[in-house]
Enzyme design. Structure first.
Site, short mmCIF file in Angstrom:
data_model
loop_
_atom_site.label_atom_id
_atom_site.label_comp_id
_atom_site.label_asym_id
_atom_site.label_seq_id
_atom_site.Cartn_x
_atom_site.Cartn_y
_atom_site.Cartn_z
N ALA A 369 1.08 -1.32 -0.08
CA ALA A 369 0.27 0.26 0.28
C ALA A 369 0.76 1.17 0.27
CB ALA A 369 -1.24 -0.21 1.64
N SER A 371 4.29 1.84 -0.96
CA SER A 371 4.59 2.24 -2.42
C SER A 371 3.56 1.98 -3.32
CB SER A 371 5.57 0.34 -2.90
OG SER A 371 4.53 -0.59 -2.78
N SER A 372 2.07 1.76 -3.61
CA SER A 372 1.65 2.06 -4.37
C SER A 372 0.11 3.50 -4.52
CB SER A 372 1.16 0.57 -5.34
OG SER A 372 -0.23 0.31 -3.61
N CYS A 373 0.00 3.63 -3.23
CA CYS A 373 -1.02 4.92 -3.70
C CYS A 373 -0.21 5.62 -2.42
CB CYS A 373 -2.14 4.33 -2.89
SG CYS A 373 -2.44 3.34 -1.43
N GLY A 374 0.71 5.22 -1.71
CA GLY A 374 1.58 6.61 -0.54
C GLY A 374 1.64 7.01 0.66
#
Length: 533
Positions: A369, A371-374
């Protein structure tokens, strides 16, 4: 000097007709177009400055260094290939197709002695390309263009070539003709092992041609591995072709002169490649990083994620074999049901924890999470504060502003890879008096910090109370959070902090300094730790 068995193999190999394949010595004469001579890899080097390590077995891109160098030679398609090694080295198996193993005899203490039997058996006009095991930057295309093209061809042109750089011959990056055998024999018989004198005489006699390498980037190919600093330097950078565009002759760049493309030249660039991090054999993350200090990076990453708090939490941190080696040692069948997250040229670090009860499912979900959405602002700060209590201000530990003013220059001087490439972030830890403790560089600013924290946990030096973290760029929330996880009270940067980094520092009790340049800086939080603040 080589063993009797190896000498017999050389004799048989050199007497083999050019079109035959599969002699008793497992020598294959290559029929495809390629290097018209033979090649030898000197794999017996050691380094005292690296603790006596056997250079041939250093890891390079997930494989032993000797295999990497053998692949470079193989790409030139020489007629025959020799692997020269010490008898006490670990067995180098399986050998690539078409290679002969030759072991030095005890007391054979110089490469001249090891090479002499091979050079004796050369046919005129078919020189021997010699490469050392510890120069991994040499590649086939460059060698073909710069070195092999300078050699003579055929019986009437028995001439070799040797690279010349920084006022010296490079005797282990050279092509030696058959005519060198007599000269080397006289040198060895006299106990004279001075390469520079030998090659100077050979050049005067017309046996060798000097190939000057004076371009700085091209000379980087000749850097060898003699120290941990060399290792870190070569792991972190690579050579890439570049075409530079500049204003034409007589044009002013500031006035909008038309750029003109120059010839393609070599340039030194930073390396970015994947590292898979595992806990107890289970993959939890893949990070893009600059190779080097991978075990530190993995340990620091787990400190930042709250999985590890001290050295006692770690049972073992180790670099795994490459996937190619795993397939070779375990068999392809054992790998069929595994999905490998890192590509073939990626590296893997496995961390074995000394305690149980870590929720790897939750950790994997959190890493994905993040890495993908900050991050998610206040909610994220609240979560960190619940896991990591704020730091108290110690009135006895104050930082002198004059010390702070010196830190950027020390950091910059230590960024040796950035100085050559302009492509890496730097991070350093300092004592309150300004003494540099550790410095790391990486293509990712967070990775550079994780490498520092990993070094601390592996040294059992946490918490890092009283230290200053200095970074070369901006300060984000993640950097403040990583510093808090290690107990670092003061974070300074040459650039600006983000708004969330400032909010975090005010709640965590950390001191946050931005725009630290010369004798000027801004304090965004924790001014009580600055003497006179």
């Amino acid at each position: 000097m080589v063993t009797a068995a190896a000498a017999d193999a050389m004799k048989e190999a050199h007497s083999t007709p050019p079109a035959t394949v599969g002699t008793a010595a497992a020598v294959v004469t290559r029929q495809a177009a390629g290097w018209h001579g033979e090649a030898a890899l000197l794999a017996g080097g050691r380094s005292r400055r690296m603790g006596g390590v056997d250079k041939a077995w250093l890891d390079w891109g997930g494989q032993p260094l000797w295999r990497h160098q053998a692949a470079t030679i193989g790409a030139l398609n020489p007629q025959r290939c020799w692997l020269l090694r010490r008898p006490d080295q670990a067995e180098m198996r399986p050998l690539p197709d078409g290679w002969t193993l030759a072991e030095d005899q005890p007391g054979c203490g110089h490469p001249m002695q090891a090479l002499l039997p091979v050079i004796r058996g050369l046919a005129p006009g078919h020189p021997l390309l010699v490469l050392p095991v510890d120069m991994p930057r040499l590649d086939a295309g460059w060698l073909r263009a710069e070195l092999l093209s300078a050699c003579g061809h055929g019986h009437d042109h028995d001439r070799g070539a040797v690279l010349w750089n920084d006022g010296r011959y490079q005797p282990l990056v050279a092509c030696y003709p058959a005519g060198m055998a007599g000269l080397i024999e006289r040198w060895v018989a006299a106990g004279n092992y001075r390469w520079q004198d030998l090659l100077a005489e050979a050049e005067r006699a017309g046996l060798m041609r000097r190939v000057v390498v004076d371009d700085a980037a091209a000379a980087m190919r000749l850097v060898n591995l003699n120290s941990p600093e060399d290792w870190r330097r070569l792991q972190g950078t690579a050579i890439a072709p570049v075409q530079r565009w500049r204003p034409g002759s007589g044009q002013d760049a500031e006035a909008g002169g038309q750029p003109v493309g120059g010839p393609e030249v070599d340039d030194e660039v930073v390396v970015e490649s994947p590292l898979e991090i595992r806990i107890n054999g289970r993959s939890i993350a893949v990070v893009m990083r600059t190779p080097g200090d991978d075990e530190e990076l993995a340990a620091g990453f787990l400190i930042s994620e709250g999985v590890v708090r001290c050295r006692a939490d770690l049972f073992e941190v180790s670099t795994c074999p490459s996937h190619r080696d795993a397939r070779r040692t375990r068999g392809a069948e054992a790998m069929d049901n595994q999905i490998m997250l890192a590509p073939d040229d990626g590296a893997v670090v496995d961390v074995i924890l000394a305690r149980t009860g870590v929720d790897l499912e939750a950790l994997t979900r959190h890493v994905f999470a993040a890495s993908s959405c900050g991050i998610c602002g206040k909610a994220t700060i609240d979560a960190v504060m619940r896991a990591m209590p704020p730091l108290a201000v110690d009135d006895q530990q104050r930082v002198d502003p004059a010390v702070l003013a010196r830190l950027p220059a020390v950091l910059r001087r230590g960024q040796v890879v950035f100085e050559r490439t302009g492509g890496l972030h730097g991070a350093a830890l300092f004592e309150a008096a300004g003494r540099l403790v550790h410095l790391r560089e990486d293509v990712g600013r967070h990775n550079a910090v994780d490498k520092l924290l990993g070094r601390l946990v592996l040294d059992d030096a946490l918490p890092a109370a009283g230290l200053i973290l200095m970074v070369s760029g901006r300060v984000s929330f993640e950097i403040m959070q990583k510093a808090l996880a290690a107990g670092v009270p003061v974070v300074a940067a040459v650039s600006a902090p983000s708004s969330l980094a400032i909010d975090f520092a005010r709640r965590s009790g950390q001191t946050l300094i931005g725009f630290l340049r010369g004798n000027r800086f801004n304090v965004y939080a924790g001014a009580g730790r600055i003497a006179g603040g």
